[in-house]
Design a protein around this motif. Structure first.
Motif, PDB file in Angstrom:
ATOM      1  N   GLY A   3     -18.231 -55.453  76.450  1.00 45.01           N
ATOM      2  CA  GLY A   3     -17.350 -54.349  76.071  1.00 45.01           C
ATOM      3  C   GLY A   3     -17.853 -53.056  76.679  1.00 45.01           C
ATOM      4  O   GLY A   3     -18.645 -53.066  77.620  1.00 45.01           O
ATOM      5  N   ASP A   4     -17.399 -51.930  76.152  1.00 44.65           N
ATOM      6  CA  ASP A   4     -17.806 -50.627  76.667  1.00 44.65           C
ATOM      7  C   ASP A   4     -19.254 -50.333  76.266  1.00 44.65           C
ATOM      8  O   ASP A   4     -19.619 -50.428  75.089  1.00 44.65           O
ATOM      9  N   VAL A   5     -20.072 -49.936  77.269  1.00 43.81           N
ATOM     10  CA  VAL A   5     -21.514 -49.779  77.064  1.00 43.81           C
ATOM     11  C   VAL A   5     -21.961 -48.341  77.321  1.00 43.81           C
ATOM     12  O   VAL A   5     -21.567 -47.728  78.310  1.00 43.81           O
ATOM     13  N   ALA A   6     -22.785 -47.811  76.418  1.00 40.97           N
ATOM     14  CA  ALA A   6     -23.445 -46.520  76.623  1.00 40.97           C
ATOM     15  C   ALA A   6     -24.934 -46.776  76.808  1.00 40.97           C
ATOM     16  O   ALA A   6     -25.494 -47.688  76.201  1.00 40.97           O
ATOM     17  N   MET A   7     -25.572 -45.983  77.671  1.00 35.65           N
ATOM     18  CA  MET A   7     -27.014 -46.070  77.894  1.00 35.65           C
ATOM     19  C   MET A   7     -27.634 -44.743  77.501  1.00 35.65           C
ATOM     20  O   MET A   7     -27.146 -43.681  77.893  1.00 35.65           O
ATOM     21  N   ILE A   8     -28.715 -44.788  76.706  1.00 33.84           N
ATOM     22  CA  ILE A   8     -29.412 -43.578  76.287  1.00 33.84           C
ATOM     23  C   ILE A   8     -30.839 -43.614  76.810  1.00 33.84           C
ATOM     24  O   ILE A   8     -31.569 -44.579  76.590  1.00 33.84           O
ATOM     25  N   GLY A   9     -31.246 -42.567  77.540  1.00 32.29           N
ATOM     26  CA  GLY A   9     -32.596 -42.511  78.084  1.00 32.29           C
ATOM     27  C   GLY A   9     -33.030 -41.082  78.331  1.00 32.29           C
ATOM     28  O   GLY A   9     -32.279 -40.136  78.094  1.00 32.29           O
ATOM     29  N   ASP A  10     -34.274 -40.930  78.824  1.00 31.38           N
ATOM     30  CA  ASP A  10     -34.793 -39.571  79.030  1.00 31.38           C
ATOM     31  C   ASP A  10     -35.550 -39.401  80.342  1.00 31.38           C
ATOM     32  O   ASP A  10     -35.892 -38.290  80.710  1.00 31.38           O
ATOM     33  N   GLY A  11     -35.837 -40.484  81.075  1.00 31.79           N
ATOM     34  CA  GLY A  11     -36.707 -40.374  82.242  1.00 31.79           C
ATOM     35  C   GLY A  11     -35.989 -40.579  83.553  1.00 31.79           C
ATOM     36  O   GLY A  11     -34.831 -40.971  83.601  1.00 31.79           O
ATOM     37  N   ILE A  12     -36.706 -40.314  84.668  1.00 30.60           N
ATOM     38  CA  ILE A  12     -36.160 -40.536  85.997  1.00 30.60           C
ATOM     39  C   ILE A  12     -35.783 -42.003  86.151  1.00 30.60           C
ATOM     40  O   ILE A  12     -34.774 -42.347  86.745  1.00 30.60           O
ATOM     41  N   ASN A  13     -36.637 -42.867  85.599  1.00 29.69           N
ATOM     42  CA  ASN A  13     -36.383 -44.298  85.735  1.00 29.69           C
ATOM     43  C   ASN A  13     -35.104 -44.737  85.022  1.00 29.69           C
ATOM     44  O   ASN A  13     -34.560 -45.795  85.308  1.00 29.69           O
ATOM     45  N   ASP A  14     -34.615 -43.912  84.084  1.00 33.14           N
ATOM     46  CA  ASP A  14     -33.388 -44.248  83.365  1.00 33.14           C
ATOM     47  C   ASP A  14     -32.138 -43.794  84.104  1.00 33.14           C
ATOM     48  O   ASP A  14     -31.037 -44.224  83.781  1.00 33.14           O
ATOM     49  N   ALA A  15     -32.288 -42.898  85.090  1.00 30.18           N
ATOM     50  CA  ALA A  15     -31.132 -42.291  85.753  1.00 30.18           C
ATOM     51  C   ALA A  15     -30.171 -43.317  86.357  1.00 30.18           C
ATOM     52  O   ALA A  15     -28.960 -43.188  86.193  1.00 30.18           O
ATOM     53  N   PRO A  16     -30.654 -44.352  87.075  1.00 27.50           N
ATOM     54  CA  PRO A  16     -29.707 -45.337  87.626  1.00 27.50           C
ATOM     55  C   PRO A  16     -28.903 -46.043  86.542  1.00 27.50           C
ATOM     56  O   PRO A  16     -27.698 -46.248  86.696  1.00 27.50           O
TER      57      PRO A  16
END
Length: 695
Positions: A578-591
């Protein structure tokens, strides 16, 4: 292939149409226009003059090299221009309404016409072009509605139509400015220079000249320029930007390092194994760019509906004008009037406002709660999310080491630890010192201290040698079974261990972990309550640490040992649910933030994650996330209700044409009534019931 920046792109569908035209040119087959990044990729053999002519047909143009070098912000300037035009036209409109009885009729008409021209000339020009091409879309209907309203002398209606449509265009473009700048901001995190060692001599060189097998020197606090292998030196390295690992990783000879990670202390000589463009950090930058290039913005419902709505309204209007006089003996004047009234009824003012006011209200409401939403599309998407993926470090956890457990065998443990670690800048030492200070234990200064390569430190306190570090730092001791059991137990719990020992025995062990945010567990419970079906934790940490955190915060599942590109693959797999949200804080999370249906960044995370994300939690915690989702769900319900009301009232008005009861005033009232109704309903989103109870 050559890449050009474009200014003046008005909409995604317009960009797609121009792309198709350019592809028909010689050497233009591979052309691609990205609306999100405002870029054109085209074969170098293509005729640029013809390309520019195609772009100019929709008011777009290529950005010159001089403009790029000076960093002009074209989208911002264009937005300000549109805002200025809307302000002037609205002012003229209100002024004319207030003083209409005092003005001569011709002056009022002149003011209305000026306001229409200022706010609606672009739409009018596009609509005329579409009519000549027999292409019917929202611009075409708006143009016909303007002409229809003017032809029957309804200047107020025509002016309001032009202003509201201009407002809608302005609201649609609000979120694009940040998205188009995200890559430029992200590129700034890459190291720019490196210290290259050639024949024993050191010299500073640009990062892009490094080649495989070059030897570089990386001093304390500097970024490692590219992926490689340590050939000399021992240090701890912060790899959070690449792997998401929150704690420093010890590096010694023959151990791999990632480009973009930071050398914490000591000096390392590294043999480059990959040129920078192939390094881990470069891959991250490429993944973000690729995700943004392929990610298309969600089209507003009204633009999709216009494909059917516009021709239908025009057809009904023509039928009303011609059928009764031709076949039922009706008078031409009466039914032409009724046909024009149908055009007014068909004017999509209420439909246009069904979404924007609700969205702006939702964005404003969330802003009050410390949630920055970068555009209406993202607010609507937030209300549709069924799965949320969380980065661990800095998102579910604070991102700083802290002492979780202490195993004490000797009451000198804390005082010796304080003496040895009080002047160290190592993250683990800081965590231990924080615990020592909390316990208010007194400690003396060290007489002497030296670093043990890859093991820890040896210090002299009160003339007695002590050792602080990992298991290797105390290989001189014969561990008893209890110490070994305690070490294994702490490791099983996913803790990083720091051992304090004398020459003779172990004084104690510190179990260190990344501290979990106090609100994480409560947030997970609320998310599940409001309809989020899956909560998933993605982390670069090892399995044991990940499992421990997952159980404590209550996520549905977790995935560990992930590099950035693996996070992207996991997000793509989650999309199938289904529809997915991603939550992060670092450069590695940007992609992963870029490739998810919705990217959410922590406010104190890296600039790249914040710029890449669609939504930012400005208070740097997850506490308000469930409320933000609830507001978004409400916005989506209001939009559906508004569309139903707008179309319902129009349908009732259109049905009045059957007995010939539709008058211009009924047409105006049905259109304006729907507009006012959807506006008032949308504004109720701003009401915070909890806040209103607080006096």
């Amino acid at each position: 292939m050559k890449e050009y920046k474009i200014k003046g792109l008005s909409c995604a569908s317009c960009a797609a149409e121009m792309e198709e035209k350019i592809k028909k040119l010689e050497h233009g087959e591979s052309a691609a226009i990205s609306f999100n990044s405002s870029k054109l990729k085209i074969d170098e053999g293509a005729n640029l003059s013809k390309v520019k002519k195609i772009l100019a047909s929709d008011g777009a143009s290529l950005v010159s090299d001089d403009e790029q070098d000076h960093g002009h912000d074209h989208s911002h300037a264009s937005g300000n221009k549109l805002k200025l035009f809307l302000g002037i036209s609205t002012g003229l409109f209100l002024l004319t309404i207030i003083f209409e009885t005092s003005f001569p009729n011709m002056l009022s008409v002149l003011f209305y016409l000026t306001a229409i021209t200022i706010s609606g000339y672009q739409t009018f020009i596009k609509g005329l072009k579409n009519l000549f091409r027999l292409k019917f879309n929202i611009d075409t209907l708006m143009t016909i509605a303007l002409v229809g309203a003017i032809s029957i002398g309804e200047w107020k209606e025509a002016t309001l139509v032009a202003i509201l449509f201009g407002l809608n265009e302005y609201l649609e473009g609000l979120g694009m400015e940040k998205a188009r700048q995200s890559m430029e901001k992200l590129l700034k995190v890459a190291p720019k220079e490196a210290i290259l060692i050639t024949n024993g001599a050191e010299r500073v060189v640009p990062i892009d000249v490094l080649q495989k097998d070059d030897i570089v020197l990386v001093k304390s606090g500097e970024k490692i320029p590219s992926d490689g292998i340590v050939v000399n030196g021992i240090s701890s390295v912060n790899e959070a930007a690449i792997t998401g690992e929150s704690l420093p990783v010890e590096k010694e000879v023959n151990v791999k390092v990632f480009g973009g990670s930071i050398n914490n202390e000591g000096v390392l000589k590294i043999k480059i194994t990959k040129a920078f463009e192939d390094s881990s950090l470069a891959r991250i930058l490429h993944l973000v760019q690729e995700a943004q290039e392929t990610k298309t913005p969600t089209e507003l419902f009204i633009n999709k509906f216009a494909k059917y709505y516009t021709p239908l309204i025009m057809m009904i209007s023509v039928l009303v004008m011609f059928l009764p006089p031709l076949f039922f003996g009706g008078t031409w004047g009466t039914w032409f009037y009724q046909g024009l009234a149908v055009l007014i009824v068909g004017c999509p003012c209420a439909l246009i406002l069904s979404s924007p006011i609700a969205i702006v209200s939702g964005i404003t409401r969330n802003a009050r709660n410390g949630i920055l939403v970068k555009g209406g599309v993202f607010l609507e998407q937030l209300g549709k999310i069924t799965t949320i993926a969380f980065d661990k470090t800095g998102t579910l956890t604070i991102g700083e080491p802290h002492v979780e457990k202490i195993v004490e065998y000797d009451n000198r443990l804390l005082s010796i630890a304080g003496a040895v670690e009080n002047k160290s800048s190592h993250p683990l030492a800081k965590a231990i010192m924080k615990k020592v200070v909390e316990t208010k234990v007194e400690f003396s200064e060290t007489d002497e201290i030296k670093t043990l390569s890859g093991r820890g430190v040896e210090a002299i306190v009160g003339g007695i040698p002590y050792y602080v570090g990992n298991e290797k730092s105390i290989e001189h001791l014969q561990f008893d079974e209890k110490v070994l059991r305690d070490i294994d137990d702490l490791k099983t719990q996913g803790l990083t261990i720091v051992i304090v020992a004398s020459v003779e025995h172990v004084l104690g062990i510190f179990g260190i972990s990344d501290e979990i945010r106090h609100e994480s567990k409560e947030v997970m419970d609320k998310l599940h309550q409001i309809g989020i079906k899956h909560t998933v934790m993605l982390t670069g940490d090892h399995e044991q640490t990940a499992e421990k955190v997952a159980k404590q915060v209550g996520v549905s599942e977790f995935l560990a040992n992930l590099l950035p590109e693996q996070k992207v693959e996991k997000i793509k797999a989650l999309n199938e649910r289904g529809d997915v949200a991603m939550i992060g804080d670092g450069i590695n999370d940007a992609p992963a933030l870029a490739v998810a249906d919705l990217g959410i960044a922590m406010g104190k995370g890296t600039d790249s994650a914040i710029e890449t994300a669609d939504i930012v939690l400005m208070q740097d915690h997850l506490g308000k996330l469930p409320n933000a989702i609830s507001i978004s769900k409400r916005v989506n319900k209001v939009i559906k209700l508004n569309i139903s009301l707008a179309l319902g009232l129009k349908l009732i008005a259109l049905l009045l044409t059957i007995p010939g009861w539709l008058t211009l005033w009924i047409a105006v009232l049905s259109d304006m009534g729907a507009t006012i109704l959807v506006s008032l309903i949308s504004l109720t989103i701003l009401i915070d019931k909890n806040r209103s109870k607080v006096k």
